[in-house]
Design a protein around this motif. Structure first.
Motif, PDB file in Angstrom:
ATOM      1  N   GLY A 194      69.901 -35.938 -15.831  1.00  0.00           N
ATOM      2  CA  GLY A 194      69.372 -36.365 -14.543  1.00  0.00           C
ATOM      3  C   GLY A 194      68.074 -37.151 -14.644  1.00  0.00           C
ATOM      4  O   GLY A 194      67.402 -37.174 -15.681  1.00  0.00           O
ATOM      5  N   ASP A 195      67.711 -37.797 -13.529  1.00  0.00           N
ATOM      6  CA  ASP A 195      66.486 -38.597 -13.481  1.00  0.00           C
ATOM      7  C   ASP A 195      65.245 -37.761 -13.763  1.00  0.00           C
ATOM      8  O   ASP A 195      64.253 -38.272 -14.292  1.00  0.00           O
ATOM      9  N   ILE A 196      65.289 -36.483 -13.399  1.00  0.00           N
ATOM     10  CA  ILE A 196      64.131 -35.632 -13.620  1.00  0.00           C
ATOM     11  C   ILE A 196      63.798 -35.539 -15.103  1.00  0.00           C
ATOM     12  O   ILE A 196      62.628 -35.494 -15.495  1.00  0.00           O
ATOM     13  N   TRP A 197      64.851 -35.548 -15.952  1.00  0.00           N
ATOM     14  CA  TRP A 197      64.614 -35.483 -17.396  1.00  0.00           C
ATOM     15  C   TRP A 197      64.012 -36.782 -17.913  1.00  0.00           C
ATOM     16  O   TRP A 197      63.229 -36.773 -18.860  1.00  0.00           O
ATOM     17  N   HIS A 198      64.388 -37.909 -17.294  1.00  0.00           N
ATOM     18  CA  HIS A 198      63.760 -39.176 -17.666  1.00  0.00           C
ATOM     19  C   HIS A 198      62.258 -39.102 -17.433  1.00  0.00           C
ATOM     20  O   HIS A 198      61.454 -39.468 -18.297  1.00  0.00           O
ATOM     21  N   SER A 199      61.886 -38.619 -16.258  1.00  0.00           N
ATOM     22  CA  SER A 199      60.467 -38.572 -15.899  1.00  0.00           C
ATOM     23  C   SER A 199      59.704 -37.584 -16.772  1.00  0.00           C
ATOM     24  O   SER A 199      58.630 -37.900 -17.299  1.00  0.00           O
ATOM     25  N   ILE A 200      60.262 -36.380 -16.931  1.00  0.00           N
ATOM     26  CA  ILE A 200      59.573 -35.349 -17.710  1.00  0.00           C
ATOM     27  C   ILE A 200      59.378 -35.804 -19.152  1.00  0.00           C
ATOM     28  O   ILE A 200      58.281 -35.681 -19.723  1.00  0.00           O
ATOM     29  N   THR A 201      60.440 -36.339 -19.750  1.00  0.00           N
ATOM     30  CA  THR A 201      60.365 -36.761 -21.153  1.00  0.00           C
ATOM     31  C   THR A 201      59.339 -37.860 -21.347  1.00  0.00           C
ATOM     32  O   THR A 201      58.525 -37.826 -22.282  1.00  0.00           O
ATOM     33  N   LYS A 202      59.339 -38.834 -20.455  1.00  0.00           N
ATOM     34  CA  LYS A 202      58.417 -39.956 -20.612  1.00  0.00           C
ATOM     35  C   LYS A 202      56.970 -39.542 -20.348  1.00  0.00           C
ATOM     36  O   LYS A 202      56.047 -40.049 -20.995  1.00  0.00           O
ATOM     37  N   VAL A 203      56.768 -38.632 -19.405  1.00  0.00           N
ATOM     38  CA  VAL A 203      55.411 -38.145 -19.153  1.00  0.00           C
ATOM     39  C   VAL A 203      54.874 -37.423 -20.389  1.00  0.00           C
ATOM     40  O   VAL A 203      53.710 -37.594 -20.780  1.00  0.00           O
ATOM     41  N   ILE A 204      55.729 -36.619 -21.023  1.00  0.00           N
ATOM     42  CA  ILE A 204      55.309 -35.919 -22.243  1.00  0.00           C
ATOM     43  C   ILE A 204      54.942 -36.916 -23.336  1.00  0.00           C
ATOM     44  O   ILE A 204      53.915 -36.769 -24.022  1.00  0.00           O
ATOM     45  N   VAL A 205      55.762 -37.949 -23.497  1.00  0.00           N
ATOM     46  CA  VAL A 205      55.483 -38.968 -24.513  1.00  0.00           C
ATOM     47  C   VAL A 205      54.173 -39.688 -24.202  1.00  0.00           C
ATOM     48  O   VAL A 205      53.362 -39.959 -25.102  1.00  0.00           O
ATOM     49  N   VAL A 206      53.943 -39.997 -22.925  1.00  0.00           N
ATOM     50  CA  VAL A 206      52.704 -40.667 -22.524  1.00  0.00           C
ATOM     51  C   VAL A 206      51.494 -39.792 -22.832  1.00  0.00           C
ATOM     52  O   VAL A 206      50.475 -40.272 -23.357  1.00  0.00           O
ATOM     53  N   LEU A 207      51.594 -38.507 -22.525  1.00  0.00           N
ATOM     54  CA  LEU A 207      50.476 -37.596 -22.797  1.00  0.00           C
ATOM     55  C   LEU A 207      50.182 -37.513 -24.295  1.00  0.00           C
ATOM     56  O   LEU A 207      49.015 -37.465 -24.708  1.00  0.00           O
ATOM     57  N   ILE A 208      51.233 -37.494 -25.097  1.00  0.00           N
ATOM     58  CA  ILE A 208      51.035 -37.467 -26.550  1.00  0.00           C
ATOM     59  C   ILE A 208      50.353 -38.751 -27.018  1.00  0.00           C
ATOM     60  O   ILE A 208      49.423 -38.725 -27.840  1.00  0.00           O
ATOM     61  N   ALA A 209      50.815 -39.896 -26.477  1.00  0.00           N
ATOM     62  CA  ALA A 209      50.217 -41.175 -26.865  1.00  0.00           C
ATOM     63  C   ALA A 209      48.748 -41.245 -26.457  1.00  0.00           C
ATOM     64  O   ALA A 209      47.893 -41.717 -27.223  1.00  0.00           O
ATOM     65  N   VAL A 210      48.437 -40.769 -25.247  1.00  0.00           N
ATOM     66  CA  VAL A 210      47.041 -40.748 -24.790  1.00  0.00           C
ATOM     67  C   VAL A 210      46.208 -39.844 -25.688  1.00  0.00           C
ATOM     68  O   VAL A 210      45.080 -40.185 -26.079  1.00  0.00           O
ATOM     69  N   GLY A 211      46.774 -38.678 -26.029  1.00  0.00           N
ATOM     70  CA  GLY A 211      46.056 -37.755 -26.901  1.00  0.00           C
ATOM     71  C   GLY A 211      45.748 -38.359 -28.255  1.00  0.00           C
ATOM     72  O   GLY A 211      44.650 -38.178 -28.801  1.00  0.00           O
ATOM     73  N   ILE A 212      46.709 -39.100 -28.805  1.00  0.00           N
ATOM     74  CA  ILE A 212      46.484 -39.756 -30.102  1.00  0.00           C
ATOM     75  C   ILE A 212      45.382 -40.804 -29.986  1.00  0.00           C
ATOM     76  O   ILE A 212      44.480 -40.887 -30.831  1.00  0.00           O
ATOM     77  N   CYS A 213      45.446 -41.604 -28.923  1.00  0.00           N
ATOM     78  CA  CYS A 213      44.457 -42.676 -28.757  1.00  0.00           C
ATOM     79  C   CYS A 213      43.043 -42.139 -28.539  1.00  0.00           C
ATOM     80  O   CYS A 213      42.060 -42.780 -28.934  1.00  0.00           O
ATOM     81  N   LEU A 214      42.933 -40.974 -27.900  1.00  0.00           N
ATOM     82  CA  LEU A 214      41.617 -40.412 -27.602  1.00  0.00           C
ATOM     83  C   LEU A 214      41.153 -39.395 -28.643  1.00  0.00           C
ATOM     84  O   LEU A 214      40.056 -38.835 -28.512  1.00  0.00           O
ATOM     85  N   SER A 215      41.964 -39.156 -29.653  1.00  0.00           N
ATOM     86  CA  SER A 215      41.599 -38.169 -30.671  1.00  0.00           C
ATOM     87  C   SER A 215      40.418 -38.666 -31.507  1.00  0.00           C
ATOM     88  O   SER A 215      40.237 -39.876 -31.695  1.00  0.00           O
ATOM     89  N   PRO A 216      39.603 -37.743 -32.014  1.00  0.00           N
ATOM     90  CA  PRO A 216      38.461 -38.139 -32.856  1.00  0.00           C
ATOM     91  C   PRO A 216      38.891 -38.957 -34.071  1.00  0.00           C
ATOM     92  O   PRO A 216      38.182 -39.877 -34.495  1.00  0.00           O
ATOM     93  N   TRP A 217      40.048 -38.626 -34.624  1.00  0.00           N
ATOM     94  CA  TRP A 217      40.522 -39.364 -35.799  1.00  0.00           C
ATOM     95  C   TRP A 217      40.759 -40.826 -35.455  1.00  0.00           C
ATOM     96  O   TRP A 217      40.423 -41.723 -36.233  1.00  0.00           O
ATOM     97  N   MET A 218      41.301 -41.085 -34.258  1.00  0.00           N
ATOM     98  CA  MET A 218      41.609 -42.459 -33.885  1.00  0.00           C
ATOM     99  C   MET A 218      40.361 -43.212 -33.432  1.00  0.00           C
ATOM    100  O   MET A 218      40.211 -44.409 -33.704  1.00  0.00           O
ATOM    101  N   THR A 219      39.470 -42.522 -32.715  1.00  0.00           N
ATOM    102  CA  THR A 219      38.282 -43.215 -32.210  1.00  0.00           C
ATOM    103  C   THR A 219      37.332 -43.628 -33.334  1.00  0.00           C
ATOM    104  O   THR A 219      36.538 -44.551 -33.166  1.00  0.00           O
ATOM    105  N   LYS A 220      37.408 -42.930 -34.460  1.00  0.00           N
ATOM    106  CA  LYS A 220      36.633 -43.364 -35.631  1.00  0.00           C
ATOM    107  C   LYS A 220      37.430 -44.454 -36.343  1.00  0.00           C
ATOM    108  O   LYS A 220      38.052 -44.241 -37.381  1.00  0.00           O
TER     109      LYS A 220
END
Length: 290
Positions: free
Chosen positions: A54-80
């Motif tokens: 269902g569409d709900i799984w599209h939204s949930i899955t993509k939101v999780i992926v977005v949060l992971i991507a944001v976390g990687i970009c804002l991580s101390p390892w990446m900001t250095k």
């Protein structure tokens, strides 16, 4: 694409100065955003569409992926940021783009296999036919079929052969053997398209897909939910993912005659495929015959 908006806004608002002043960090962030959109989202959409979640799984899955991507970009390892990190991120982005467009078919095949798309072979009815039959051979398609002798062979205006069975000049069924070599499409996409077409025509479609030797095989049945013609349409599809030699036996059924359906099952089970040295798409028939 909409779920990338929170990702972009989060990165701009939280770390806008770092993105503006540090070109290596900027390259890294843009690469991660590109990988997320052009590669990860691409195959998330494919997986969820072929397994009809269902569409709900599209939204949930993509939101999780977005949060992971944001976390990687804002991580101390990446900001250095360093030149090496930026180079690695850009390299991964280039590789993901190359893979998505250069190996798209192979990736989709791997996803369908790992996702358990292919199950057990369906029971297609009578494995044997008691009457006489003739062998039909397609040199271009690289396949042959046993056709009950009372089915009449005809030729379509596209010069493709097909077979009909009639009673008192009334067509009871029509069988169209075809091939569609080297089209670049995978079985799961074919089935998805056939089900979408059936839905448009107000038909109920069901499919049974399995593996047979090196081939992917599917039986698709679409049944009219109202008294429209044809009453049923069956497709027996055999696709070889390695050679891209693909066969489609398309049957239009105008009668609810059990004996005719048994004969159709006999034709399906009689299919023999001869490997072609180089399958070519020249066996395609005109689109109005699909």
């Amino acid at each position: 694409m909409n779920v990338l908006i929170p990702l972009a806004l989060a990165l701009i608002l939280i770390n806008h100065q770092k993105i503006r002043d540090d070109q290596y960090y900027r390259f890294s962030v843009l690469s991660i955003v590109g990988i997320t959109y052009f590669f990860i989202f691409r195959y998330i959409d494919y997986y969820l569409s072929i397994f009809t979640l269902g569409d709900i799984w599209h939204s949930i899955t993509k939101v999780i992926v977005v949060l992971i991507a944001v976390g990687i970009c804002l991580s101390p390892w990446m900001t250095k940021s360093t030149t090496v990190k930026a180079g690695v991120c850009v390299f991964l982005f280039v590789v993901s783009i190359f893979a998505a467009f250069g190996f798209d078919r192979l990736i989709k095949i791997a996803i369908t296999d790992l996702g358990g798309y292919f199950g057990e072979p369906p029971k297609i009815g009578a494995p044997e036919y008691a009457g006489d039959a003739v062998r039909y051979v397609s040199d271009t398609g690289g396949y042959s079929l046993s056709i009950p002798i009372h089915w009449e062979k005809r030729s379509h205006e596209s010069q493709a052969d097909y077979f009909v069975i009639q009673h008192e000049d009334i067509t009871l069924a029509e069988l169209r053997p075809r091939c569609f070599h080297e089209t670049g499409i995978v079985m799961a996409e074919v089935i998805k398209n056939l089900k979408a077409d059936a839905l448009i025509e107000s038909r109920l479609a069901e499919s049974h897909c399995f593996k047979q030797a090196q081939a992917h095989v599917c039986l698709v049945k679409s049944i009219a939910s109202a008294p429209i013609s044809p009453l049923e349409r069956w497709r027996w599809l055999v696709m070889n993912p390695k050679t891209q030699q693909n066969i489609d036996i398309d049957v239009l059924i105008y009668s609810d005659n059990t004996a005719i359906k048994d004969e159709i099952n006999f034709v399906f089970s009689s299919l023999k495929i001869n490997s072609l040295p180089t399958p070519t798409p020249t066996c395609l028939t005109s689109m109005d015959w699909f």
